[in-house]
Design a protein around this motif. Sequence first.
Motif, PDB file in Angstrom:
ATOM      1  N   MET A  41       0.806  -1.211   0.000  1.00  0.00           N
ATOM      2  CA  MET A  41       0.000   0.000   0.000  1.00  0.00           C
ATOM      3  C   MET A  41       0.848   1.275   0.000  1.00  0.00           C
ATOM      4  SD  MET A  41      -3.064   1.077   2.637  1.00  0.00           S
ATOM      5  CE  MET A  41      -4.104  -0.321   2.260  1.00  0.00           C
ATOM      6  N   PHE A  42       1.942   1.278   0.757  1.00  0.00           N
ATOM      7  CA  PHE A  42       2.690   2.516   0.974  1.00  0.00           C
ATOM      8  C   PHE A  42       4.136   2.500   0.488  1.00  0.00           C
ATOM      9  CE2 PHE A  42      -0.476   2.551   4.497  1.00  0.00           C
ATOM     10  CZ  PHE A  42      -1.215   3.631   4.036  1.00  0.00           C
ATOM     11  N   GLY A  43       4.593   1.406  -0.134  1.00  0.00           N
ATOM     12  CA  GLY A  43       6.003   1.290  -0.481  1.00  0.00           C
ATOM     13  C   GLY A  43       6.464   2.101  -1.675  1.00  0.00           C
ATOM     14  N   ARG A  44       5.615   2.218  -2.696  1.00  0.00           N
ATOM     15  CA  ARG A  44       6.019   2.947  -3.904  1.00  0.00           C
ATOM     16  C   ARG A  44       6.008   4.443  -3.629  1.00  0.00           C
ATOM     17  NH1 ARG A  44       8.618   1.022  -7.454  1.00  0.00           N
ATOM     18  NH2 ARG A  44       7.156  -0.517  -8.165  1.00  0.00           N
ATOM     19  N   GLN A  45       7.151   5.075  -3.852  1.00  0.00           N
ATOM     20  CA  GLN A  45       7.304   6.510  -3.627  1.00  0.00           C
ATOM     21  C   GLN A  45       6.955   7.282  -4.907  1.00  0.00           C
ATOM     22  OE1 GLN A  45       8.163   7.455  -0.322  1.00  0.00           O
ATOM     23  NE2 GLN A  45       7.614   5.292  -0.259  1.00  0.00           N
ATOM     24  N   PRO A  46       6.643   8.566  -4.796  1.00  0.00           N
ATOM     25  CA  PRO A  46       6.287   9.358  -5.986  1.00  0.00           C
ATOM     26  C   PRO A  46       7.342   9.342  -7.088  1.00  0.00           C
ATOM     27  CG  PRO A  46       5.741  10.575  -4.006  1.00  0.00           C
ATOM     28  CD  PRO A  46       6.494   9.345  -3.570  1.00  0.00           C
ATOM     29  N   ASP A  47       8.619   9.197  -6.701  1.00  0.00           N
ATOM     30  CA  ASP A  47       9.685   9.157  -7.704  1.00  0.00           C
ATOM     31  C   ASP A  47       9.887   7.762  -8.294  1.00  0.00           C
ATOM     32  OD1 ASP A  47      10.886   7.794  -5.616  1.00  0.00           O
ATOM     33  OD2 ASP A  47      12.566   9.178  -5.399  1.00  0.00           O
ATOM     34  N   GLY A  48       9.051   6.781  -7.885  1.00  0.00           N
ATOM     35  CA  GLY A  48       9.153   5.418  -8.389  1.00  0.00           C
ATOM     36  C   GLY A  48      10.008   4.510  -7.545  1.00  0.00           C
ATOM     37  N   PHE A  49      10.748   5.074  -6.604  1.00  0.00           N
ATOM     38  CA  PHE A  49      11.595   4.294  -5.713  1.00  0.00           C
ATOM     39  C   PHE A  49      10.719   3.462  -4.775  1.00  0.00           C
ATOM     40  CE2 PHE A  49      14.028   3.977  -1.694  1.00  0.00           C
ATOM     41  CZ  PHE A  49      15.123   3.277  -2.153  1.00  0.00           C
ATOM     42  N   GLU A  50      11.190   2.270  -4.453  1.00  0.00           N
ATOM     43  CA  GLU A  50      10.476   1.377  -3.532  1.00  0.00           C
ATOM     44  C   GLU A  50      11.083   1.500  -2.146  1.00  0.00           C
ATOM     45  OE1 GLU A  50       7.373  -1.225  -2.891  1.00  0.00           O
ATOM     46  OE2 GLU A  50       7.951  -0.499  -4.859  1.00  0.00           O
ATOM     47  N   LYS A  51      10.288   1.870  -1.162  1.00  0.00           N
ATOM     48  CA  LYS A  51      10.758   2.028   0.214  1.00  0.00           C
ATOM     49  C   LYS A  51       9.856   1.200   1.132  1.00  0.00           C
ATOM     50  CE  LYS A  51      11.200   5.544   3.789  1.00  0.00           C
ATOM     51  NZ  LYS A  51      10.867   6.923   4.141  1.00  0.00           N
ATOM     52  N   PRO A  52      10.440   0.345   1.978  1.00  0.00           N
ATOM     53  CA  PRO A  52       9.605  -0.440   2.892  1.00  0.00           C
ATOM     54  C   PRO A  52       8.763   0.474   3.785  1.00  0.00           C
ATOM     55  CG  PRO A  52      11.865  -1.232   2.938  1.00  0.00           C
ATOM     56  CD  PRO A  52      11.857   0.046   2.151  1.00  0.00           C
ATOM     57  N   ALA A  53       7.539   0.066   4.026  1.00  0.00           N
ATOM     58  CA  ALA A  53       6.674   0.811   4.939  1.00  0.00           C
ATOM     59  C   ALA A  53       7.173   0.637   6.370  1.00  0.00           C
ATOM     60  CB  ALA A  53       5.241   0.308   4.829  1.00  0.00           C
ATOM     61  N   ALA A  54       6.813   1.563   7.229  1.00  0.00           N
ATOM     62  CA  ALA A  54       7.239   1.497   8.630  1.00  0.00           C
ATOM     63  C   ALA A  54       6.660   0.272   9.328  1.00  0.00           C
ATOM     64  CB  ALA A  54       6.814   2.768   9.356  1.00  0.00           C
ATOM     65  N   MET A  55       5.443  -0.119   8.948  1.00  0.00           N
ATOM     66  CA  MET A  55       4.797  -1.283   9.565  1.00  0.00           C
ATOM     67  C   MET A  55       4.240  -2.191   8.479  1.00  0.00           C
ATOM     68  SD  MET A  55       2.923   0.222  12.944  1.00  0.00           S
ATOM     69  CE  MET A  55       1.942   1.480  12.189  1.00  0.00           C
ATOM     70  N   GLU A  56       4.144  -3.465   8.801  1.00  0.00           N
ATOM     71  CA  GLU A  56       3.534  -4.467   7.924  1.00  0.00           C
ATOM     72  C   GLU A  56       2.366  -5.069   8.694  1.00  0.00           C
ATOM     73  OE1 GLU A  56       4.182  -5.430   4.772  1.00  0.00           O
ATOM     74  OE2 GLU A  56       5.815  -3.998   4.553  1.00  0.00           O
ATOM     75  N   LEU A  57       1.183  -4.518   8.466  1.00  0.00           N
ATOM     76  CA  LEU A  57       0.004  -4.930   9.222  1.00  0.00           C
ATOM     77  C   LEU A  57      -1.025  -5.613   8.328  1.00  0.00           C
ATOM     78  CD1 LEU A  57      -0.521  -1.689  11.336  1.00  0.00           C
ATOM     79  CD2 LEU A  57       0.697  -3.774  12.004  1.00  0.00           C
ATOM     80  N   VAL A  58      -1.780  -6.513   8.939  1.00  0.00           N
ATOM     81  CA  VAL A  58      -2.940  -7.125   8.298  1.00  0.00           C
ATOM     82  C   VAL A  58      -4.131  -6.732   9.152  1.00  0.00           C
ATOM     83  CG1 VAL A  58      -4.063  -9.275   7.621  1.00  0.00           C
ATOM     84  CG2 VAL A  58      -1.576  -9.055   7.461  1.00  0.00           C
ATOM     85  N   ARG A  59      -5.136  -6.141   8.523  1.00  0.00           N
ATOM     86  CA  ARG A  59      -6.311  -5.664   9.253  1.00  0.00           C
ATOM     87  C   ARG A  59      -7.478  -6.612   9.043  1.00  0.00           C
ATOM     88  NH1 ARG A  59     -10.900  -2.309   8.156  1.00  0.00           N
ATOM     89  NH2 ARG A  59     -11.572  -1.289  10.067  1.00  0.00           N
ATOM     90  N   LEU A  60      -8.055  -7.025  10.165  1.00  0.00           N
ATOM     91  CA  LEU A  60      -9.291  -7.807  10.152  1.00  0.00           C
ATOM     92  C   LEU A  60     -10.384  -6.947  10.766  1.00  0.00           C
ATOM     93  CD1 LEU A  60      -8.009 -11.217  11.508  1.00  0.00           C
ATOM     94  CD2 LEU A  60      -8.680 -10.711   9.179  1.00  0.00           C
ATOM     95  N   ALA A  61     -11.505  -6.864  10.104  1.00  0.00           N
ATOM     96  CA  ALA A  61     -12.616  -6.064  10.621  1.00  0.00           C
ATOM     97  C   ALA A  61     -13.811  -6.976  10.860  1.00  0.00           C
ATOM     98  CB  ALA A  61     -12.986  -4.976   9.633  1.00  0.00           C
ATOM     99  N   PHE A  62     -14.383  -6.872  12.036  1.00  0.00           N
ATOM    100  CA  PHE A  62     -15.570  -7.630  12.389  1.00  0.00           C
ATOM    101  C   PHE A  62     -16.730  -6.654  12.547  1.00  0.00           C
ATOM    102  CE2 PHE A  62     -12.224 -10.432  13.648  1.00  0.00           C
ATOM    103  CZ  PHE A  62     -12.731 -11.709  13.500  1.00  0.00           C
ATOM    104  N   PRO A  63     -17.676  -6.628  11.618  1.00  0.00           N
ATOM    105  CA  PRO A  63     -18.816  -5.728  11.784  1.00  0.00           C
ATOM    106  C   PRO A  63     -19.606  -6.073  13.049  1.00  0.00           C
ATOM    107  CG  PRO A  63     -18.721  -6.601   9.560  1.00  0.00           C
ATOM    108  CD  PRO A  63     -17.720  -7.366  10.375  1.00  0.00           C
ATOM    109  N   ARG A  64     -20.043  -5.048  13.734  1.00  0.00           N
ATOM    110  CA  ARG A  64     -20.782  -5.268  14.981  1.00  0.00           C
ATOM    111  C   ARG A  64     -22.073  -6.041  14.730  1.00  0.00           C
ATOM    112  NH1 ARG A  64     -21.212   0.275  18.133  1.00  0.00           N
ATOM    113  NH2 ARG A  64     -22.935  -0.948  18.935  1.00  0.00           N
ATOM    114  N   ARG A  65     -22.366  -6.928  15.637  1.00  0.00           N
ATOM    115  CA  ARG A  65     -23.601  -7.723  15.649  1.00  0.00           C
ATOM    116  C   ARG A  65     -23.842  -8.504  14.362  1.00  0.00           C
ATOM    117  NH1 ARG A  65     -24.954  -2.812  17.924  1.00  0.00           N
ATOM    118  NH2 ARG A  65     -25.990  -2.116  16.049  1.00  0.00           N
ATOM    119  N   THR A  66     -22.785  -8.790  13.631  1.00  0.00           N
ATOM    120  CA  THR A  66     -22.940  -9.526  12.375  1.00  0.00           C
ATOM    121  C   THR A  66     -22.436 -10.955  12.504  1.00  0.00           C
ATOM    122  OG1 THR A  66     -22.676  -7.495  11.138  1.00  0.00           O
ATOM    123  CG2 THR A  66     -22.350  -9.520   9.925  1.00  0.00           C
TER     124      THR A  66
END
Length: 111
Positions: A41-66
Amino acid sequence: MFIDAKRWLPQLDPLHFPAHVVACKLYEIGGIRSCEIGSVMFGRQPDGFEKPAAMELVRLAFPRRTYTQSHTDYVVEAFSELLTEIDTLTGLRIVKEPKAMRHFTSHFAPT
């Protein structure tokens, strides 16, 4: 809920997208959809350079009452299976990407 994929997969270079690896594996194991928030999501820089993101997260979302307890138990089982394979997981590389918002439509291959 966020999973720290960098901590789970310290053997992977950040530019081999550990969070995306975890997200893909969760989908393969249990059809569980999640969102990578990291170097895809965040690695590609505007100049095309690839920079590792500060964090590597996986988001799980649980809708309420679902979701029921059995849904939650199923997710836990999928994570248990994922953890049995965690040492064998390898990274990914991007083989095709759009100019903008690559995290939506990039194509990947194993490294």
